[in-house]
Design a protein around this motif. Structure first.
Motif, PDB file in Angstrom:
ATOM      1  N   ARG A 141      -2.892   1.861  -0.738  1.00  0.00           N
ATOM      2  CA  ARG A 141      -1.647   1.097  -0.931  1.00  0.00           C
ATOM      3  C   ARG A 141      -0.878   0.926   0.229  1.00  0.00           C
ATOM      4  N   GLN A 142      -1.009   1.726   1.511  1.00  0.00           N
ATOM      5  CA  GLN A 142      -0.110   1.534   2.589  1.00  0.00           C
ATOM      6  C   GLN A 142      -1.321   1.270   3.920  1.00  0.00           C
ATOM      7  N   LYS A 167       2.946  -6.291   0.764  1.00  0.00           N
ATOM      8  CA  LYS A 167       3.847  -6.881   1.587  1.00  0.00           C
ATOM      9  C   LYS A 167       3.373  -7.630   2.778  1.00  0.00           C
ATOM     10  N   PRO A 201      10.418  -4.625   3.866  1.00  0.00           N
ATOM     11  CA  PRO A 201      10.191  -4.052   2.568  1.00  0.00           C
ATOM     12  C   PRO A 201       9.356  -2.971   2.718  1.00  0.00           C
ATOM     13  N   SER A 202       9.566  -1.978   1.956  1.00  0.00           N
ATOM     14  CA  SER A 202       8.727  -0.881   1.861  1.00  0.00           C
ATOM     15  C   SER A 202       8.607   0.017   3.055  1.00  0.00           C
ATOM     16  N   TYR A 203       9.627  -0.211   4.059  1.00  0.00           N
ATOM     17  CA  TYR A 203       9.671   0.710   5.077  1.00  0.00           C
ATOM     18  C   TYR A 203      11.117   1.070   4.984  1.00  0.00           C
ATOM     19  N   ASN A 204      11.431   2.383   4.927  1.00  0.00           N
ATOM     20  CA  ASN A 204      12.766   3.023   4.729  1.00  0.00           C
ATOM     21  C   ASN A 204      13.531   3.139   5.440  1.00  0.00           C
ATOM     22  N   VAL A 244       4.020   0.081   5.708  1.00  0.00           N
ATOM     23  CA  VAL A 244       4.418  -0.545   4.832  1.00  0.00           C
ATOM     24  C   VAL A 244       3.114  -0.669   3.790  1.00  0.00           C
ATOM     25  N   ASP A 245       3.601  -1.116   2.541  1.00  0.00           N
ATOM     26  CA  ASP A 245       2.777  -1.217   1.497  1.00  0.00           C
ATOM     27  C   ASP A 245       1.933  -2.467   1.738  1.00  0.00           C
TER      28      ASP A 245
END
Length: 92
Positions: free
Chosen positions: A55-56, A71, A21-24, A67-68
């Motif tokens: 936030r990261q 998460k 999640p949040s890692y593209n 990541v965020d």
């Protein structure tokens, strides 16, 4: 530090591709268990993480993964319980 990832597909006999999640980017990890596509697995990073902005953050899972913060979960190492008495009395 731990994060929950979703299995995307089996790459080889012992490697699977996961979505974090949040890692593209997809990530390939070694997995000797029999996981299936869509299954959730927990990835545990090493002993540290670096904060990057508000936030990261970076987690050390081999190469750093950004990541965020929301998460990521903090998990503790297993520590066996302390004994209140020795296993046996020492006789001199």
């Amino acid at each position: 530090m731990a994060i929950t990832a979703t299995v995307r597909r089996q790459v080889t006999e012992d490697r699977v591709s996961v979505s974090i999640p949040s890692y593209n980017f997809p990530r390939s990890i070694i997995d000797h268990t029999k996981v299936k596509k869509g299954q959730q697995i927990e990835l545990t990073g090493r002993d540290h993480a670096h904060r990057r902005g508000k936030r990261q953050g970076h987690i050390a899972m081999g190469p750093l993964v950004t990541v965020d913060i929301d998460k990521v979960r903090l998990v503790e190492k297993y520590r066996p319980p302390k004994r209140s008495k020795p296993l046996r009395d020492m006789v001199d």
